[in-house]
Write a protein that holds these residues in place. Sequence first.
Motif, PDB file in Angstrom:
ATOM      1  N   ALA A 276      -1.712  54.953  38.390  1.00  0.00           N
ATOM      2  CA  ALA A 276      -2.313  55.388  37.034  1.00  0.00           C
ATOM      3  C   ALA A 276      -3.529  54.816  36.684  1.00  0.00           C
ATOM      4  O   ALA A 276      -4.247  53.698  37.399  1.00  0.00           O
ATOM      5  CB  ALA A 276      -1.060  55.230  35.826  1.00  0.00           C
ATOM      6  N   VAL A 277      -4.148  55.079  35.549  1.00  0.00           N
ATOM      7  CA  VAL A 277      -5.409  54.531  35.132  1.00  0.00           C
ATOM      8  C   VAL A 277      -5.093  53.279  34.422  1.00  0.00           C
ATOM      9  O   VAL A 277      -4.328  53.135  33.540  1.00  0.00           O
ATOM     10  CB  VAL A 277      -6.277  55.614  34.334  1.00  0.00           C
ATOM     11  CG1 VAL A 277      -7.378  54.990  33.746  1.00  0.00           C
ATOM     12  CG2 VAL A 277      -6.528  56.902  35.048  1.00  0.00           C
ATOM     13  N   CYS A 278      -5.975  52.220  34.405  1.00  0.00           N
ATOM     14  CA  CYS A 278      -6.009  51.019  33.703  1.00  0.00           C
ATOM     15  C   CYS A 278      -7.376  50.739  33.027  1.00  0.00           C
ATOM     16  O   CYS A 278      -7.435  49.947  31.972  1.00  0.00           O
ATOM     17  CB  CYS A 278      -5.603  49.861  34.707  1.00  0.00           C
ATOM     18  SG  CYS A 278      -6.512  49.346  36.077  1.00  0.00           S
ATOM     19  N   GLU A 279      -8.308  51.637  32.947  1.00  0.00           N
ATOM     20  CA  GLU A 279      -9.409  51.426  32.435  1.00  0.00           C
ATOM     21  C   GLU A 279     -10.781  52.785  32.707  1.00  0.00           C
ATOM     22  O   GLU A 279     -10.427  53.385  33.676  1.00  0.00           O
ATOM     23  CB  GLU A 279     -10.366  50.436  33.005  1.00  0.00           C
ATOM     24  CG  GLU A 279     -11.696  50.175  31.927  1.00  0.00           C
ATOM     25  CD  GLU A 279     -12.487  48.773  32.504  1.00  0.00           C
ATOM     26  OE1 GLU A 279     -13.065  48.319  31.581  1.00  0.00           O
ATOM     27  OE2 GLU A 279     -12.617  48.671  33.636  1.00  0.00           O
TER      28      GLU A 279
ATOM     29  N   VAL B 100      -6.475  50.786  29.390  1.00  0.00           N
ATOM     30  CA  VAL B 100      -5.642  51.585  29.513  1.00  0.00           C
ATOM     31  C   VAL B 100      -4.269  50.984  30.017  1.00  0.00           C
ATOM     32  O   VAL B 100      -4.274  50.350  31.068  1.00  0.00           O
ATOM     33  CB  VAL B 100      -5.749  53.002  30.251  1.00  0.00           C
ATOM     34  CG1 VAL B 100      -4.613  53.996  30.140  1.00  0.00           C
ATOM     35  CG2 VAL B 100      -7.093  53.576  29.829  1.00  0.00           C
ATOM     36  N   ASP B 101      -3.223  51.202  29.509  1.00  0.00           N
ATOM     37  CA  ASP B 101      -1.700  50.714  29.757  1.00  0.00           C
ATOM     38  C   ASP B 101      -1.337  51.725  30.957  1.00  0.00           C
ATOM     39  O   ASP B 101      -1.138  52.876  30.528  1.00  0.00           O
ATOM     40  CB  ASP B 101      -0.777  50.639  28.683  1.00  0.00           C
ATOM     41  CG  ASP B 101       0.508  50.036  29.116  1.00  0.00           C
ATOM     42  OD1 ASP B 101       0.692  49.759  30.434  1.00  0.00           O
ATOM     43  OD2 ASP B 101       1.187  49.369  28.275  1.00  0.00           O
TER      44      ASP B 101
ATOM     45  N   PRO C 138      -1.695  43.720  43.567  1.00  0.00           N
ATOM     46  CA  PRO C 138      -2.728  42.730  43.819  1.00  0.00           C
ATOM     47  C   PRO C 138      -3.891  43.303  44.600  1.00  0.00           C
ATOM     48  O   PRO C 138      -5.120  42.889  44.373  1.00  0.00           O
ATOM     49  CB  PRO C 138      -2.029  41.668  44.761  1.00  0.00           C
ATOM     50  CG  PRO C 138      -0.570  41.637  44.258  1.00  0.00           C
ATOM     51  CD  PRO C 138      -0.296  43.317  43.894  1.00  0.00           C
ATOM     52  N   VAL C 139      -3.690  44.193  45.423  1.00  0.00           N
ATOM     53  CA  VAL C 139      -4.703  44.616  46.108  1.00  0.00           C
ATOM     54  C   VAL C 139      -5.899  45.323  45.488  1.00  0.00           C
ATOM     55  O   VAL C 139      -7.057  45.744  45.596  1.00  0.00           O
ATOM     56  CB  VAL C 139      -4.377  45.681  47.336  1.00  0.00           C
ATOM     57  CG1 VAL C 139      -3.587  45.059  48.406  1.00  0.00           C
ATOM     58  CG2 VAL C 139      -3.551  47.020  46.726  1.00  0.00           C
ATOM     59  N   THR C 140      -5.456  46.129  44.116  1.00  0.00           N
ATOM     60  CA  THR C 140      -6.449  46.573  43.163  1.00  0.00           C
ATOM     61  C   THR C 140      -6.717  45.704  42.450  1.00  0.00           C
ATOM     62  O   THR C 140      -7.969  45.906  41.848  1.00  0.00           O
ATOM     63  CB  THR C 140      -5.621  47.943  42.682  1.00  0.00           C
ATOM     64  OG1 THR C 140      -4.363  47.410  42.214  1.00  0.00           O
ATOM     65  CG2 THR C 140      -5.375  49.001  43.559  1.00  0.00           C
ATOM     66  N   MET C 141      -6.011  44.654  42.005  1.00  0.00           N
ATOM     67  CA  MET C 141      -6.570  43.589  40.901  1.00  0.00           C
ATOM     68  C   MET C 141      -7.946  42.976  41.736  1.00  0.00           C
ATOM     69  O   MET C 141      -9.022  42.569  41.281  1.00  0.00           O
ATOM     70  CB  MET C 141      -5.487  42.598  40.745  1.00  0.00           C
ATOM     71  CG  MET C 141      -4.516  42.882  39.942  1.00  0.00           C
ATOM     72  SD  MET C 141      -3.500  41.417  39.532  1.00  0.00           S
ATOM     73  CE  MET C 141      -2.018  42.294  38.685  1.00  0.00           C
ATOM     74  N   ALA C 142      -7.787  42.934  43.021  1.00  0.00           N
ATOM     75  CA  ALA C 142      -8.774  42.308  43.979  1.00  0.00           C
ATOM     76  C   ALA C 142     -10.035  43.075  43.933  1.00  0.00           C
ATOM     77  O   ALA C 142     -11.286  42.514  44.224  1.00  0.00           O
ATOM     78  CB  ALA C 142      -8.401  42.022  45.243  1.00  0.00           C
ATOM     79  N   VAL C 143     -10.024  44.351  43.554  1.00  0.00           N
ATOM     80  CA  VAL C 143     -11.258  45.060  43.487  1.00  0.00           C
ATOM     81  C   VAL C 143     -11.676  45.075  42.118  1.00  0.00           C
ATOM     82  O   VAL C 143     -12.955  44.732  41.888  1.00  0.00           O
ATOM     83  CB  VAL C 143     -10.863  46.657  43.775  1.00  0.00           C
ATOM     84  CG1 VAL C 143     -12.065  47.684  43.651  1.00  0.00           C
ATOM     85  CG2 VAL C 143     -10.378  46.715  45.348  1.00  0.00           C
TER      86      VAL C 143
ATOM     87  N   MET D 217      -6.193  42.624  35.234  1.00  0.00           N
ATOM     88  CA  MET D 217      -4.824  42.173  35.479  1.00  0.00           C
ATOM     89  C   MET D 217      -3.798  42.708  34.381  1.00  0.00           C
ATOM     90  O   MET D 217      -4.208  43.469  33.268  1.00  0.00           O
ATOM     91  CB  MET D 217      -4.849  40.672  35.231  1.00  0.00           C
ATOM     92  CG  MET D 217      -5.634  39.877  36.198  1.00  0.00           C
ATOM     93  SD  MET D 217      -6.124  38.110  36.166  1.00  0.00           S
ATOM     94  CE  MET D 217      -4.225  37.779  36.693  1.00  0.00           C
ATOM     95  N   ASP D 218      -2.437  42.552  34.627  1.00  0.00           N
ATOM     96  CA  ASP D 218      -1.531  43.180  33.668  1.00  0.00           C
ATOM     97  C   ASP D 218      -1.501  42.539  32.178  1.00  0.00           C
ATOM     98  O   ASP D 218      -1.530  43.420  31.426  1.00  0.00           O
ATOM     99  CB  ASP D 218      -0.036  42.766  34.302  1.00  0.00           C
ATOM    100  CG  ASP D 218       0.442  43.393  35.383  1.00  0.00           C
ATOM    101  OD1 ASP D 218      -0.062  44.520  35.870  1.00  0.00           O
ATOM    102  OD2 ASP D 218       1.212  42.889  36.300  1.00  0.00           O
ATOM    103  N   GLU D 219      -1.803  41.248  32.067  1.00  0.00           N
ATOM    104  CA  GLU D 219      -2.011  40.904  30.945  1.00  0.00           C
ATOM    105  C   GLU D 219      -3.386  41.505  29.879  1.00  0.00           C
ATOM    106  O   GLU D 219      -3.265  41.463  28.679  1.00  0.00           O
ATOM    107  CB  GLU D 219      -2.084  39.154  30.663  1.00  0.00           C
ATOM    108  CG  GLU D 219      -3.052  38.864  31.705  1.00  0.00           C
ATOM    109  CD  GLU D 219      -2.796  38.328  33.085  1.00  0.00           C
ATOM    110  OE1 GLU D 219      -3.031  37.245  33.363  1.00  0.00           O
ATOM    111  OE2 GLU D 219      -1.683  38.999  33.643  1.00  0.00           O
ATOM    112  N   ASP D 220      -4.334  42.071  30.768  1.00  0.00           N
ATOM    113  CA  ASP D 220      -5.375  42.372  30.235  1.00  0.00           C
ATOM    114  C   ASP D 220      -4.967  43.868  29.374  1.00  0.00           C
ATOM    115  O   ASP D 220      -5.677  44.195  28.747  1.00  0.00           O
ATOM    116  CB  ASP D 220      -6.472  42.849  30.999  1.00  0.00           C
ATOM    117  CG  ASP D 220      -7.041  41.438  31.779  1.00  0.00           C
ATOM    118  OD1 ASP D 220      -7.084  40.513  30.919  1.00  0.00           O
ATOM    119  OD2 ASP D 220      -7.259  41.599  32.999  1.00  0.00           O
TER     120      ASP D 220
END
Length: 252
Positions: free
Chosen positions: A23-26, A51-52, A59-64, A68-71
């Motif tokens: 899903a989309v996060c931004e 976007v929630d 972690p592999v997409t956080m690294a890109v 993060m979840d808290e954001d």
Amino acid sequence: MKPIPRVRVIDLETTGSSPPAHAVCEIGWQDVVLQEDGLWAIGGEGGSALVDPGRSIPPVTMAVHHIMDEDVKGAPFWQEIAPTILRPEGGALALAAHRASFEQRFCTPKLSGGAKWICTWKCALRLWPDSPGFSNQVLRYWRMPEGLDRSKGLPVHRAFPDAYVTAHHLRDQLNAAGLEQLLAWSNEPGLLPRVPYGPDRGAYWRKLSDETLRRFTSDRNEDVRFSARREIERRDGTSLPREDEPKQGELL
């Protein structure tokens, strides 16, 4: 309200590449607007929104993208926010993205109002075939688009900076070829200027033998098949049957 003659560039950061598992996060956006003098220009400030995604970010997409979840905690969900950005007040002639097929997986016709799409990657293949690469960032530094603010285009792999850079490519493509031509190119497979892999990697299609070229017409990659077929057509001065049309003599 009078329609605004603009194309809205979209960039997404996501939890992965395959909805609905991901899903989309931004989302980021930047408009390119047709001016009274008939030229296209960067329009407005653009923007971005977290976007929630309704799930943990791997972690592999956080690294890109480093989101993060808290954001994204407390941010709106995709179904809530997407229509407000994809269908802006005053409308848009089309939406655009670099490798738009990725954004279209998430920006469905229902969310976008059935918008037309421009793929700036496909258009770059046509307009700038001698570029050493066709990623958003390679084009950025190879072309050095006029007026691009370096700081606004950073960091990479965040939604607004990437949309902002893509918008500069789109502006120049629209001024070079026009809206209808970009839409037409975007509706076809990518016309690769060079062989992308294998023993002939980097070779221009026109340099290949007829035998080698015809082998590429059965390649697994749609863009490779399309590009090889177009070179064959150029040499023969004829058009090959489309891939979804039966060849003469075949049983239906």
